[in-house]
Design a protein around this motif. Structure first.
Motif, PDB file in Angstrom:
ATOM      1  N   LYS A 111       2.065   6.558  -7.045  1.00 18.13           N
ATOM      2  CA  LYS A 111       1.001   7.447  -7.503  1.00 18.13           C
ATOM      3  C   LYS A 111       1.432   8.915  -7.389  1.00 18.13           C
ATOM      4  O   LYS A 111       1.257   9.697  -8.326  1.00 18.13           O
ATOM      5  N   SER A 112       2.025   9.295  -6.240  1.00 19.42           N
ATOM      6  CA  SER A 112       2.429  10.688  -6.061  1.00 19.42           C
ATOM      7  C   SER A 112       3.570  11.057  -7.001  1.00 19.42           C
ATOM      8  O   SER A 112       3.646  12.183  -7.501  1.00 19.42           O
ATOM      9  N   ALA A 113       4.454  10.108  -7.292  1.00 23.06           N
ATOM     10  CA  ALA A 113       5.552  10.376  -8.227  1.00 23.06           C
ATOM     11  C   ALA A 113       5.013  10.607  -9.627  1.00 23.06           C
ATOM     12  O   ALA A 113       5.457  11.519 -10.332  1.00 23.06           O
ATOM     13  N   LEU A 114       4.037   9.794 -10.042  1.00 21.57           N
ATOM     14  CA  LEU A 114       3.448   9.967 -11.374  1.00 21.57           C
ATOM     15  C   LEU A 114       2.687  11.299 -11.469  1.00 21.57           C
ATOM     16  O   LEU A 114       2.754  11.975 -12.497  1.00 21.57           O
ATOM     17  N   GLU A 115       1.975  11.662 -10.400  1.00 20.95           N
ATOM     18  CA  GLU A 115       1.252  12.932 -10.411  1.00 20.95           C
ATOM     19  C   GLU A 115       2.233  14.111 -10.498  1.00 20.95           C
ATOM     20  O   GLU A 115       2.001  15.068 -11.240  1.00 20.95           O
ATOM     21  N   GLY A 116       3.334  14.008  -9.776  1.00 14.46           N
ATOM     22  CA  GLY A 116       4.344  15.065  -9.826  1.00 14.46           C
ATOM     23  C   GLY A 116       4.957  15.177 -11.209  1.00 14.46           C
ATOM     24  O   GLY A 116       5.185  16.276 -11.726  1.00 14.46           O
ATOM     25  N   LYS A 117       5.232  14.006 -11.802  1.00 10.23           N
ATOM     26  CA  LYS A 117       5.797  13.990 -13.154  1.00 10.23           C
ATOM     27  C   LYS A 117       4.814  14.600 -14.152  1.00 10.23           C
ATOM     28  O   LYS A 117       5.207  15.375 -15.034  1.00 10.23           O
ATOM     29  N   THR A 118       3.541  14.276 -14.007  1.00  8.09           N
ATOM     30  CA  THR A 118       2.515  14.820 -14.907  1.00  8.09           C
ATOM     31  C   THR A 118       2.415  16.338 -14.749  1.00  8.09           C
ATOM     32  O   THR A 118       2.322  17.067 -15.739  1.00  8.09           O
ATOM     33  N   LYS A 119       2.442  16.811 -13.506  1.00  9.15           N
ATOM     34  CA  LYS A 119       2.387  18.258 -13.279  1.00  9.15           C
ATOM     35  C   LYS A 119       3.593  18.960 -13.891  1.00  9.15           C
ATOM     36  O   LYS A 119       3.470  20.022 -14.491  1.00  9.15           O
ATOM     37  N   GLU A 120       4.770  18.366 -13.734  1.00  5.82           N
ATOM     38  CA  GLU A 120       5.981  18.953 -14.325  1.00  5.82           C
ATOM     39  C   GLU A 120       5.864  19.036 -15.832  1.00  5.82           C
ATOM     40  O   GLU A 120       6.208  20.045 -16.447  1.00  5.82           O
ATOM     41  N   ARG A 121       5.384  17.956 -16.440  1.00  7.21           N
ATOM     42  CA  ARG A 121       5.251  17.922 -17.895  1.00  7.21           C
ATOM     43  C   ARG A 121       4.255  18.981 -18.363  1.00  7.21           C
ATOM     44  O   ARG A 121       4.497  19.714 -19.324  1.00  7.21           O
ATOM     45  N   ASP A 122       3.116  19.088 -17.671  1.00  3.87           N
ATOM     46  CA  ASP A 122       2.112  20.084 -18.046  1.00  3.87           C
ATOM     47  C   ASP A 122       2.638  21.504 -17.857  1.00  3.87           C
ATOM     48  O   ASP A 122       2.378  22.390 -18.674  1.00  3.87           O
ATOM     49  N   ALA A 123       3.386  21.705 -16.788  1.00  2.00           N
ATOM     50  CA  ALA A 123       3.943  23.033 -16.537  1.00  2.00           C
ATOM     51  C   ALA A 123       4.958  23.412 -17.604  1.00  2.00           C
ATOM     52  O   ALA A 123       5.021  24.563 -18.055  1.00  2.00           O
ATOM     53  N   SER A 124       5.757  22.451 -18.043  1.00  6.54           N
ATOM     54  CA  SER A 124       6.755  22.752 -19.069  1.00  6.54           C
ATOM     55  C   SER A 124       6.096  23.024 -20.417  1.00  6.54           C
ATOM     56  O   SER A 124       6.597  23.804 -21.215  1.00  6.54           O
ATOM     57  N   ILE A 176       0.842  -1.182   0.000  1.00  5.63           N
ATOM     58  CA  ILE A 176       0.000   0.000   0.000  1.00  5.63           C
ATOM     59  C   ILE A 176       0.881   1.237   0.000  1.00  5.63           C
ATOM     60  O   ILE A 176       0.594   2.187  -0.725  1.00  5.63           O
ATOM     61  N   GLY A 177       1.945   1.249   0.783  1.00  4.65           N
ATOM     62  CA  GLY A 177       2.852   2.397   0.846  1.00  4.65           C
ATOM     63  C   GLY A 177       3.548   2.641  -0.475  1.00  4.65           C
ATOM     64  O   GLY A 177       3.713   3.776  -0.921  1.00  4.65           O
ATOM     65  N   SER A 178       3.966   1.546  -1.141  1.00  3.52           N
ATOM     66  CA  SER A 178       4.656   1.707  -2.425  1.00  3.52           C
ATOM     67  C   SER A 178       3.716   2.210  -3.501  1.00  3.52           C
ATOM     68  O   SER A 178       4.110   2.960  -4.402  1.00  3.52           O
ATOM     69  N   ALA A 179       2.445   1.829  -3.437  1.00  2.00           N
ATOM     70  CA  ALA A 179       1.454   2.296  -4.411  1.00  2.00           C
ATOM     71  C   ALA A 179       1.250   3.798  -4.262  1.00  2.00           C
ATOM     72  O   ALA A 179       1.144   4.526  -5.258  1.00  2.00           O
ATOM     73  N   TYR A 180       1.214   4.270  -3.026  1.00  2.00           N
ATOM     74  CA  TYR A 180       1.045   5.710  -2.779  1.00  2.00           C
ATOM     75  C   TYR A 180       2.239   6.495  -3.301  1.00  2.00           C
ATOM     76  O   TYR A 180       2.080   7.544  -3.933  1.00  2.00           O
TER      77      TYR A 180
END
Length: 98
Positions: free
Chosen positions: A8-21, A1-5
């Motif tokens: 998930k947060s790493a992918l969301e951060g990566k997505t935000k970075e990509r959208d921001a760029s 469960i901890g690794s899934a979280y």
């Protein structure tokens, strides 16, 4: 469960970075920006509306403008002004020397 979280947060951060760029922003951020712009425009508009509009102010006609300019030119070029400039022009010129 901890690794899934963490994943998930790493992918969301990566997505935000990509959208921001790319310059892409979320709907909520875009909506917030639009609301701020609208508030700013409404504030400026309200300031303009508070100023009284004077509809009694005359618009100067072209012939009146020409007449006013002619009078200014005559006032500036009267013979005694020209004489004074020619006589005292060297004494009180823009050179700063007296």
């Amino acid at each position: 469960i901890g690794s899934a979280y963490v994943l998930k947060s790493a992918l969301e951060g990566k997505t935000k970075e990509r959208d921001a760029s790319r310059g892409a922003i979320s709907k909520s951020e875009r909506q917030a920006r639009m609301d701020a712009e609208k508030d700013d425009m409404m504030e400026k508009l309200n300031k303009q509306m508070k100023k009284d509009f004077d509809n009694t102010k005359r618009i100067e006609r072209p012939e009146e403008i020409l007449e006013r300019r002619r009078m200014e030119r005559e006032r500036r070029n009267r013979w005694y002004n020209r004489l004074g400039r020619s006589v005292f022009g060297g004494l009180f010129g823009n050179s700063g020397e007296k």
